[in-house]
Design a protein around this motif. Structure first.
Motif, mmCIF file in Angstrom:
data_model
loop_
_atom_site.group_PDB
_atom_site.id
_atom_site.type_symbol
_atom_site.label_atom_id
_atom_site.label_comp_id
_atom_site.label_asym_id
_atom_site.label_seq_id
_atom_site.Cartn_x
_atom_site.Cartn_y
_atom_site.Cartn_z
ATOM 1 N N ARG A 182 -50.565 -8.588 23.926
ATOM 2 C CA ARG A 182 -51.840 -8.298 24.586
ATOM 3 C C ARG A 182 -52.049 -6.792 24.612
ATOM 4 N N THR A 183 -53.289 -6.386 24.706
ATOM 5 C CA THR A 183 -53.606 -4.965 24.785
ATOM 6 C C THR A 183 -53.346 -4.462 26.204
ATOM 7 N N PRO A 184 -53.181 -3.161 26.362
ATOM 8 C CA PRO A 184 -52.999 -2.619 27.717
ATOM 9 C C PRO A 184 -54.173 -2.939 28.656
ATOM 10 N N THR A 185 -55.371 -3.036 28.103
ATOM 11 C CA THR A 185 -56.530 -3.368 28.928
ATOM 12 C C THR A 185 -56.420 -4.792 29.461
ATOM 13 N N GLU A 186 -55.997 -5.714 28.616
ATOM 14 C CA GLU A 186 -55.828 -7.102 29.062
ATOM 15 C C GLU A 186 -54.719 -7.202 30.110
ATOM 16 N N LEU A 187 -53.630 -6.467 29.888
ATOM 17 C CA LEU A 187 -52.544 -6.460 30.862
ATOM 18 C C LEU A 187 -52.990 -5.832 32.186
ATOM 19 N N ALA A 188 -53.821 -4.804 32.091
ATOM 20 C CA ALA A 188 -54.320 -4.146 33.296
ATOM 21 C C ALA A 188 -55.149 -5.111 34.136
ATOM 22 N N GLN A 189 -55.946 -5.919 33.486
ATOM 23 C CA GLN A 189 -56.732 -6.915 34.223
ATOM 24 C C GLN A 189 -55.830 -7.985 34.818
ATOM 25 N N GLN A 190 -54.826 -8.397 34.087
ATOM 26 C CA GLN A 190 -53.925 -9.444 34.558
ATOM 27 C C GLN A 190 -53.108 -8.977 35.767
ATOM 28 N N PHE A 191 -52.564 -7.754 35.697
ATOM 29 C CA PHE A 191 -51.664 -7.271 36.747
ATOM 30 C C PHE A 191 -52.356 -6.371 37.773
ATOM 31 N N ASP A 192 -53.642 -6.092 37.584
ATOM 32 C CA ASP A 192 -54.446 -5.282 38.492
ATOM 33 C C ASP A 192 -53.870 -3.872 38.651
ATOM 34 N N VAL A 193 -53.566 -3.238 37.525
ATOM 35 C CA VAL A 193 -53.149 -1.839 37.499
ATOM 36 C C VAL A 193 -53.919 -1.135 36.384
ATOM 37 N N HIS A 194 -53.903 0.173 36.386
ATOM 38 C CA HIS A 194 -54.631 0.943 35.382
ATOM 39 C C HIS A 194 -53.874 0.916 34.049
ATOM 40 N N PRO A 195 -54.591 0.858 32.912
ATOM 41 C CA PRO A 195 -53.925 0.845 31.605
ATOM 42 C C PRO A 195 -53.017 2.061 31.363
ATOM 43 N N ASN A 196 -53.413 3.223 31.875
ATOM 44 C CA ASN A 196 -52.563 4.410 31.715
ATOM 45 C C ASN A 196 -51.229 4.227 32.434
ATOM 46 N N GLN A 197 -51.256 3.544 33.573
ATOM 47 C CA GLN A 197 -50.028 3.303 34.322
ATOM 48 C C GLN A 197 -49.106 2.372 33.527
ATOM 49 N N ILE A 198 -49.674 1.397 32.876
ATOM 50 C CA ILE A 198 -48.891 0.477 32.046
ATOM 51 C C ILE A 198 -48.233 1.242 30.902
ATOM 52 N N THR A 199 -48.985 2.136 30.271
ATOM 53 C CA THR A 199 -48.436 2.937 29.182
ATOM 54 C C THR A 199 -47.287 3.821 29.671
ATOM 55 N N THR A 200 -47.438 4.384 30.862
ATOM 56 C CA THR A 200 -46.381 5.228 31.441
ATOM 57 C C THR A 200 -45.127 4.407 31.698
ATOM 58 N N TRP A 201 -45.289 3.239 32.317
ATOM 59 C CA TRP A 201 -44.140 2.381 32.621
ATOM 60 C C TRP A 201 -43.450 1.912 31.341
ATOM 61 N N LYS A 202 -44.244 1.618 30.319
ATOM 62 C CA LYS A 202 -43.676 1.196 29.035
ATOM 63 C C LYS A 202 -42.827 2.319 28.442
ATOM 64 N N GLY A 203 -43.338 3.551 28.496
ATOM 65 C CA GLY A 203 -42.592 4.693 27.991
ATOM 66 C C GLY A 203 -41.295 4.917 28.755
ATOM 67 N N GLN A 204 -41.348 4.752 30.081
ATOM 68 C CA GLN A 204 -40.144 4.903 30.895
ATOM 69 C C GLN A 204 -39.120 3.826 30.563
ATOM 70 N N LEU A 205 -39.593 2.614 30.310
ATOM 71 C CA LEU A 205 -38.686 1.522 29.951
ATOM 72 C C LEU A 205 -38.003 1.803 28.627
ATOM 73 N N LEU A 206 -38.769 2.219 27.638
ATOM 74 C CA LEU A 206 -38.196 2.491 26.327
ATOM 75 C C LEU A 206 -37.257 3.699 26.371
ATOM 76 N N GLU A 207 -37.590 4.687 27.201
ATOM 77 C CA GLU A 207 -36.763 5.876 27.323
ATOM 78 C C GLU A 207 -35.423 5.571 28.005
ATOM 79 N N GLY A 208 -35.435 4.699 28.983
ATOM 80 C CA GLY A 208 -34.226 4.407 29.736
ATOM 81 C C GLY A 208 -33.469 3.181 29.272
ATOM 82 N N ALA A 209 -33.929 2.530 28.223
ATOM 83 C CA ALA A 209 -33.304 1.285 27.770
ATOM 84 C C ALA A 209 -31.873 1.507 27.278
ATOM 85 N N ALA A 210 -31.580 2.647 26.696
ATOM 86 C CA ALA A 210 -30.231 2.902 26.186
ATOM 87 C C ALA A 210 -29.219 2.983 27.319
#
Length: 102
Positions: free
Chosen positions: A26-54
């Motif tokens: 799904r696109t960040p916009t669709e996820l933003a509607q589903q979870f009721d958060v801003h798309p930029n926040q989703i992108t930030t959280w995704k980056g933090q997840l990928l950065e800390g996954a190791a």
């Protein structure tokens, strides 16, 4: 237009949203509607997840590096402060500013 109060999301919620973003179905916009958060926040959280996954697999342990404390220095500081307190207590007692019954 009323301003929405600041919300604090739990780490579990952030992980759930970030994992949904990593899946990419799904696109960040669709996820933003589903979870009721801003798309930029989703992108930030995704980056933090990928950065800390190791770190999940033990390759990078920032927590262990921060936890190292020099106990000798701390014990020396405690001793120094105790000595100062004892000295000041004695001086105040002699000056009559502190009761001896304390």
């Amino acid at each position: 237009m009323t301003k929405r109060p600041r919300r604090n999301h739990t780490a579990a919620f952030k992980a759930k949203v970030a994992l949904a973003a990593v899946k990419g179905d799904r696109t960040p916009t669709e996820l933003a509607q589903q979870f009721d958060v801003h798309p930029n926040q989703i992108t930030t959280w995704k980056g933090q997840l990928l950065e800390g996954a190791a770190g999940v697999f033990g390759q990078e342990r920032n927590e262990a590096k921060e936890a190292i404390v020099d106990l000798k220095a701390l014990h020396a500081k405690i001793g120094e402060l105790t000595l100062e307190n004892d000295f000041l207590e004695g001086a105040l007692t002699k000056a009559g500013l502190l009761s001896a019954k304390r």
